[in-house]
Design a protein around this motif. Structure first.
Motif, PDB file in Angstrom:
ATOM      1  N   MET A   1      15.735  42.295  57.715  1.00 46.77           N
ATOM      2  CA  MET A   1      16.568  43.077  58.872  1.00 46.77           C
ATOM      3  C   MET A   1      17.072  42.377  59.596  1.00 46.77           C
ATOM      4  N   GLY A   2      18.485  42.172  59.780  1.00 44.32           N
ATOM      5  CA  GLY A   2      18.918  41.144  60.843  1.00 44.32           C
ATOM      6  C   GLY A   2      20.439  41.605  61.327  1.00 44.32           C
ATOM      7  N   ARG A   3      20.587  40.927  62.434  1.00 44.44           N
ATOM      8  CA  ARG A   3      22.097  41.079  62.811  1.00 44.44           C
ATOM      9  C   ARG A   3      22.573  39.600  63.073  1.00 44.44           C
ATOM     10  N   LEU A   4      23.888  39.556  62.232  1.00 46.25           N
ATOM     11  CA  LEU A   4      24.505  38.315  62.443  1.00 46.25           C
ATOM     12  C   LEU A   4      25.898  38.098  62.977  1.00 46.25           C
ATOM     13  N   LEU A   5      26.097  37.464  63.993  1.00 42.24           N
ATOM     14  CA  LEU A   5      27.307  37.079  64.491  1.00 42.24           C
ATOM     15  C   LEU A   5      28.241  36.046  63.958  1.00 42.24           C
ATOM     16  N   ILE A   6      29.122  36.320  63.048  1.00 36.53           N
ATOM     17  CA  ILE A   6      29.889  35.310  62.546  1.00 36.53           C
ATOM     18  C   ILE A   6      31.198  35.115  63.291  1.00 36.53           C
ATOM     19  N   ILE A   7      31.369  33.872  63.405  1.00 36.22           N
ATOM     20  CA  ILE A   7      32.631  33.249  64.054  1.00 36.22           C
ATOM     21  C   ILE A   7      33.398  32.631  63.223  1.00 36.22           C
ATOM     22  N   GLY A   8      34.829  33.254  63.198  1.00 33.31           N
ATOM     23  CA  GLY A   8      36.104  32.753  62.294  1.00 33.31           C
ATOM     24  C   GLY A   8      36.103  33.766  61.226  1.00 33.31           C
TER      25      GLY A   8
END
Ligand code: NDP
Length: 419
Positions: A1-8
């Motif tokens: 379970m996790g939250r990922l911030l993807i840049i691009g």
């Protein structure tokens, strides 16, 4: 379970995001943030019906540390995956440090403006001290080691294919096949055909800068530089066939030279067709690969950026590219006192990638490992405080996930070697 911030939200990000959505157990939520928010929204709309992962989007200028910090504080991710450009590595690392959030990328730092006098002073000293002239190197990011360690966060560097999978292949070979590795040849073959006279398979600016630079390899504790494309070899690639390949400088050589004890030589070869090389030479000769701004009809333009606008968008090559890639490493070393050689490689089919995620194999082979690296960090399978290259982690869970997420690998224990 996790939250990922993807840049691009370009070619590589598109694949990484598809793959995160296939792994909703780890990525319960992702935020896609980029300079052009419309691209993030379009991808969200395409994917949200197909996945349990909750997708949000944001606009961010990743050159601006304060904007990044605001976004990270607002979204509160477990980790940030940087699939923008190498130019943004340091600003994103600064923001992760300020917010105490883990960081993952696929390419080492390179400045956008190579004429910047302050950067140039450091660069010229490095060329003299180290003996290679590439614009990109790890020193900038390795300098964050103590700060990341003190903050109790992980920076995972180079989680693409090369660097990335090739580095994990090395760690895996060292763990399971050798007591000592002496020679590494990394072979990157793209046997695909997109039908255009000239196009690059990933960001043209980054790609053409890399390919037109001097070549180099690591031998007996130091760098040996060559002219661009000076060293050529032929190799018969499994499932692709005979190809010409050329020795290039490549970023994983720098970290593998540090992390593989006793290694005597590391070389990197990439295949190019004659038409690609002729076009590139011509563009270089007329000044189109220059990163220095010029005045044109009253405004400033950067020739290589103008060229990028003319070339096909790499993300659009998917439907037209046929054929396969074969990327891997040939290792020679010792096990129980005996010399041995093995070849670990992956073969990837452009059209199969397109059917699955709408991209060609170059973006696919980079986006899949970007997701896997991020998953291992978010799940805390890989959890060390500081800044690490990918070969410094246990390769086994990564190798398992390559098989599971579309990049199966083969170990050939009797391969043909490169002269
Ligand atoms: P693209 O040019 O397709 O995508 C880059 C994305 O970053 C675009 O969405 C772009 O936005 C966005 N971006 C650029 N500048 C900024 C900024 N200042 N703020 C916010 N977003 C920004 O590149 P690729 O997908 O081909 O490559 C992505 C990364 O992957 C690169 O670092 C490349 O070097 C690396 N790579 C690594 C490989 C490996 O095997 N390790 C192989 C291939 C690539 P916009 O849409 O507005 O232009």
């Amino acid at each position: 379970m996790g939250r990922l911030l993807i840049i691009g939200c370009g070619g590589v990000a598109g694949v990484a995001i598809h793959k995160c959505c296939q792994n909703s157990k780890t990525f319960t939520e992702i935020c896609i943030a980029s300079r052009t928010k419309e691209k993030c929204d379009a991808l969200k709309e395409k994917l949200e019906k197909t996945t349990d992962t909750v997708i949000t989007t944001a606009k961010v200028d990743a050159d601006n540390v304060d904007e990044l910090i605001r976004l990270i504080r607002d979204y509160k991710p477990d980790a940030v995956l940087n699939v923008a450009l190498p130019y943004q590595d340091l600003t994103i690392m600064d923001a992760c440090l300020a917010c105490k959030v883990d960081y993952i990328d696929t390419a080492n730092y390179e400045p956008e403006d190579t004429d910047d006098p302050e950067w140039r002073k450091i660069y010229e000293k490095r060329c003299k001290d180290e003996g290679f002239t590439a614009y990109f190197d790890y020193s900038w990011q390795w300098a964050y080691q103590e700060k990341f360690k003190e903050a109790g966060i992980t920076a995972l560097l180079g989680s693409g294919f090369d660097p990335g999978v090739t580095s994990v292949f090395t760690a895996y070979a060292l763990k399971h096949y050798f007591d000592e590795i002496e020679y590494i040849d990394i072979l990157d073959c793209n046997g695909g055909d997109h039908g255009y006279p000239f196009a690059t398979n990933f960001n043209p600016e980054i790609n053409l800068r890399e390919v037109s630079a001097n070549g180099s390899y690591w031998e007996n504790g130091h760098w040996v530089e060559t002219e661009p494309m000076e060293i050529k070899r032929e190799y018969n690639f499994p499932q692709v066939g005979d190809k010409d390949m050329y020795l290039l400088h490549h970023e994983e050589i720098e970290s593998l030279a540090k992390n593989v004890p006793g290694v005597k030589r590391i070389r990197f070869f990439m295949t190019f067709g004659q038409s690609y090389l002729t076009h590139m030479k011509c563009l270089e000769n007329v000044g189109m690969l220059s990163t220095s701004p010029i005045q044109f009809e009253g405004r400033e333009i950067v020739p290589i950026q103008f060229l990028k606008a003319l070339l096909p968008d790499p993300a659009s090559l998917g439907p037209r590219t046929v054929g396969k890639t074969n990327i891997g490493c040939i290792f020679t070393g010792k096990k129980d006192g005996k010399e041995k050689t093995i070849y670990i490689y992956n073969v990837c089919d452009h059209q199969e990638c397109y059917k699955e995620v709408g991209s060609q194999a170059i973006s696919y082979t980079t986006g899949v490992p970007a997701m896997i690296g991020a998953a291992l960090v978010v799940d805390k399978v890989w959890d060390k405080d500081g800044v690490f290259n990918i070969e410094e982690f246990d390769p086994d869970p990564f190798m398992d996930m390559l098989n599971q997420y579309g990049l199966p690998w083969i170990v050939d224990e009797n391969p043909k070697t490169v002269e």
